[in-house]
Design an enzyme around this catalytic site. Structure first.
Site, short mmCIF file in Angstrom:
data_model
loop_
_atom_site.label_atom_id
_atom_site.label_comp_id
_atom_site.label_asym_id
_atom_site.label_seq_id
_atom_site.Cartn_x
_atom_site.Cartn_y
_atom_site.Cartn_z
N THR A 30 76.83 55.99 15.53
CA THR A 30 78.11 56.11 14.82
C THR A 30 79.11 55.08 15.35
O THR A 30 79.74 54.36 14.57
CB THR A 30 78.68 57.53 14.99
OG1 THR A 30 77.78 58.46 14.37
CG2 THR A 30 80.07 57.67 14.36
N ALA A 31 79.26 55.03 16.66
CA ALA A 31 80.24 54.10 17.23
C ALA A 31 79.85 52.64 16.94
O ALA A 31 80.71 51.83 16.57
CB ALA A 31 80.35 54.32 18.75
N GLY B 6 73.44 59.78 15.16
CA GLY B 6 73.65 59.92 16.59
C GLY B 6 75.02 59.38 16.98
O GLY B 6 75.67 58.65 16.22
N CYS B 7 75.46 59.74 18.18
CA CYS B 7 76.79 59.34 18.63
C CYS B 7 76.88 57.82 18.79
O CYS B 7 77.81 57.18 18.27
CB CYS B 7 77.18 60.05 19.91
SG CYS B 7 75.93 60.05 21.22
N TYR B 8 75.92 57.23 19.49
CA TYR B 8 75.96 55.77 19.66
C TYR B 8 75.84 55.05 18.32
O TYR B 8 76.62 54.12 18.04
CB TYR B 8 74.84 55.32 20.60
CG TYR B 8 75.06 55.62 22.07
CD1 TYR B 8 76.16 55.10 22.74
CD2 TYR B 8 74.17 56.39 22.76
CE1 TYR B 8 76.34 55.37 24.10
CE2 TYR B 8 74.34 56.66 24.13
CZ TYR B 8 75.43 56.14 24.79
OH TYR B 8 75.62 56.39 26.12
#
Lengths: 344, 344, 344, 344
Positions: free
Chosen positions: B152-153, B148-150
């Site tokens: 990953t960050a 997921g994007c979060y």
């Protein structure tokens, strides 16, 4: 009618003061100054005020200003401390929207603002104008230091907790977000539309001037230092500020929300949103309101997330200044501050 | 040339895959499906792709898709798990940009996604496609769960710390901000321009699906649970994501920055910004990059602030999916991912 | 490899040149100058270019620049005319993205730009770099005047009509809209985020420097003057430009659309959208494309509405400059200009 | 106090009515309906109205509504014509913010709106609520058709010219721009943040429902048809509308500006800006104002450019509706409409 003057009327807090003062039923704008725009009619510079303000900017002059009942300083830091003593002497009340009178300790002020303080003797007298915390002091003050926008959001977001025994030790994390108007109306590359739009960034993560003010506010409320991590972020919107506060605290979200509701029950501008709700900055756009949500992060014991939103130019600056004036002059505290947010 | 298929090509991650695949020198788009737009030419729905993609959307069909070498799922959760077994059987490699294969524990998946898992037996096999952490697993995988994007960050922002002995106990605070494209292309009132513009809000503060994924990622890296507070915020910009990570850690900002620089020295997409710098999301707009800044909050010992920015649709979704494909097929890892951010 | 120099690399057209040149397979950036940032590394000022450009800005110096095969001027008006003669003398080819060589008539130039022209003798020689209209002239030119953004959009939007007998007499109305990047990267109050966001305004309605350039372009194409009303508008977006052209013309929308399709059939960057479609500026965001729609207003005979969109910084500035260089050096015209718009 | 009802209170014009009515000193909101949100408290759906509106949405019911003195319809087209006859019968005054009563000719209405008109007999009676043009008719009306946003901007922008002998023959070009709120609060892909932000497009260039309304307005004012080209554009901002009007007219800009100043001298909401000024939509953000600028394009004889800005939701919808109510009930025309634009 109460005659008010505005020193420094061409920045964003000055513009917001103009809007609020022009609609306030008991205030009359008697004087508005600007070094750069002296002689220009207000509605020539700000055509949106056509028909609302029938004045021209003048050179700041203590003699003329001292005829006002109250003077707002919406100036860069360092200006108010030069003029305030004479105005107070002349019987004016002074509300400084800048930082000159916010820090009690002149050495700390000099450290963060890079100037020697011009009238350190007034620092002790100045009331810190967060009415929800210091209404009595404001009531009797000649000189009010209007809080910074971040310290307002963080202060209101933490007030019930730091004055309770629910707060646990450990640093408070204040992860804050502001619209671009917080950076002011000075022409800078960093706040050009094409630089600030469609992007987000933190700034001042290694140190920001509002940190000592936040620390002083929390220490005053708690009676002892509260370790604070403060990281501000710039968000591509004109107005709006959120403090997301990550705090170690005893109790469930329900208990802590109840603590907030009780503490703010009589406050005209602060409201706690229902369980599960997340306040949005637009809910208070252009208003003097503050909305606060309390959440409990799943799976982490004794930790709470407080979300506090304000409009950085209103409750975070000009609106709070008018609120302070209302308190100082015994007016109804919400006078001239009954805006309904314009949505969408 | 490697033939790829995209299942669900009409959402934002599908559009981003289309853009990246159309420019990738070693990929050929063989099939693109959409239930709703079957029969429509891609460049009719997305006129910006005129001249780039000469295909029409088809109904998703395992038979046709299985002729591809690799299939990307850019679908709502629950679709990939229905089709992946047959495609893997047919010899396809599968990269799921949805959440179906991200959580190892099918009970946890069911708890957060509200569906029984259709092929729990594949959960153990699926590689978690954060190449900076799990490159070896991706290299040999038939099935990749694209993070997921979060996660990953947050994962990239914490990887060097959680795998070191500098991390101290206490909850990690992940205060995250995303552009609106993270909410997808489905028509919803909450993401209309007039609702999302000129405002900021937190959401999911009491629980968000990316939390168990973040916890799994950190636990896997550290070998033990890492308590995590995760609060996402919606920011009025199309693309961009920042994780602001507040962590108790031993050492100065310099030491911790050095730790990050060393860990990421050989990584093609992750870069540590110099001391004092704050990464901006626009620096990686439309690119597969991640930029990380490390700051030390003044006056608070043993606490660090890590700022990690990515483009939520690229490194946070489609770009990372292409990076995973490059790893799986032995291509140069940056192939097709050499975009320079379009600034301003 | 062709060595290129950029004079004035810190504005928005300079940044766009940097992006395009850094990706162009046959160009090598040999020199980039800036009076204000001399000595600063390019990737220090523009961190998004980290890893892409390994140069520092230098003081503009004809000696160093003359070692380049071609020099782009991305400077304020009046700079290129001072340096171009020496560079041409030294054998460099010059492409000026400013206005110095756009108007043939030095008196007209002086009238609109308020300076005497430094080398009027070069005005006749300079090719007007709208390749779709003047490809042959560009092919053999030493010196190219890269068109302004508005003249590009208006020129491409009217080219097929003004060169046909379908155009009727009467003024052409060019109602144009631009993103804020057209105003440049200089720090000005009017283009601050808080001034330009959430608002729209016309400007220059009583006269704008691009008007004489548009008139010259149309007169050259038609062989006689074309009366033109030109009203530009500022729109709260970073990039993008639309010319909405209201023209008295003989024939149905279908016939006129066919005229455009035929005229542009072989053009690599211009495309006519289908009947009923309205091009959007985002379709060409960051690309060198131009999309044109043709509509017939109901109930008004012999009147047509032409909609032409470009990216003001790409086809309207730096992209067209690279296209001109490609033509001048006999490269494939689309080399280095194969961007796909990043959507959303 | 005058009791008012709002039918359809959950769209953007309904929200704007809520804001204005809640602040109007002589109005009391007695009823607000919504089929979809019946039973929901207004401040639950719109938290920004917490403390301002103490009502819940109800099912629309003629019996309950008929107890109001006046009823606003902020509904999709076709609803008001179904309920208005009964309400008028019951003695209510009705102001329809939709299009049901705007066109005098039921055949034209059916052609553009695709429905048979339910009460064509009321079309003749309905006053067209552009008070600056038809104040007398509004004064005595039971039923007011509140004009569309574009017809308001175009109508006010052309009124002095079309009623004078300065207008020359030839089509009037109305090149119009609107913020996204004009598209309403219904969930549609085209108005998602990620679709509408950072882009501009024309729409309806081959025919838009506001065209026959504009034509009827101009024909009524002039006494004969006025050929009109109308091209609307969608601009990435929430509120704001500009009509840029290109008109063949006799006289200098000064003479035509004087004509406008004279015509609007007594109008409380319309103001002509000084020579050289370009009105900005933000100047009237959230207000009922209209600002008009008059320019002469250089080099084109007998042609004028008129710039008219309004807030599409206020003067273009709900504000004008309240203004009409004020006229109908003999209140001061500006009552409840004294907002100062919130800038920045």
């Amino acid at each position: 009618m109460i005659d008010v003057g505005i020193v420094g009327g061409t920045g964003y807090t000055g513009m917001e003061l103009l809007r609020l003062v022009s609609r306030h039923p008991q205030l009359r704008l008697a004087e508005i100054t600007s070094r750069g725009e002296s002689g220009t009619r207000v509605d020539e510079l700000f055509p949106a005020l056509e028909g609302e303000v029938d004045l021209a900017f003048t050179e700041p002059d203590v003699g003329r200003l001292s005829r006002c009942d109250a003077v707002f300083f919406a100036t860069p830091n360092g200006i108010a401390m030069g003029m305030a003593p004479a105005l107070l002497e002349a019987g004016c009340r002074v509300i400084d929207l800048g930082a000159d009178f916010r820090l009690r300790d002149p050495a700390l002020w000099q450290e963060w603002y890079g100037m020697e303080h011009a009238c350190p003797g007034l620092l002790e007298e100045a009331a810190y104008g967060l009415p929800e915390a210091h209404r009595e002091a404001v009531l009797s003050a000649r000189l009010v230091a209007n809080p910074g926008c971040y310290p307002t959001a963080v202060g209101l977001g933490l007030l019930p907790l730091v004055t309770s025994d629910r707060l646990k030790s450990g640093p408070v994390i204040a992860d804050c977000k502001t619209g671009v108007s917080g950076a002011g109306r000075a022409a800078k590359v960093a706040t050009l539309f094409c630089e600030a739009d469609e992007s987000l960034k933190a700034y001042g993560a290694s140190g920001h001037r509002h940190l000592p003010e936040i620390e002083q506010t929390l220490r005053t409320l708690r009676g002892e230092p509260v370790e604070t991590v403060f990281v501000p972020h710039l968000v591509p919107m004109i107005r709006g500020m959120q403090a997301t506060l990550h705090v170690a605290a005893r109790g469930s979200a329900e208990e802590i929300r109840a603590l907030y509701q009780e503490r703010y029950a009589a406050e005209p501008f602060v409201e706690v949103v229902p369980a599960g709700a997340h306040p949005e900055t637009r809910w208070v756009r252009g208003t003097n309101g503050c909305r606060i949500g309390v959440h409990q992060p799943p799976g982490v014991a004794d930790q709470v997330v407080v979300l506090a939103v304000i409009d950085n130019l209103t409750k975070g600056a000009a609106g709070q200044a008018v609120q302070n004036l209302n308190v100082m002059f015994g007016l109804e505290e919400g006078a001239g501050l009954r805006e309904v947010a314009t949505l969408p």
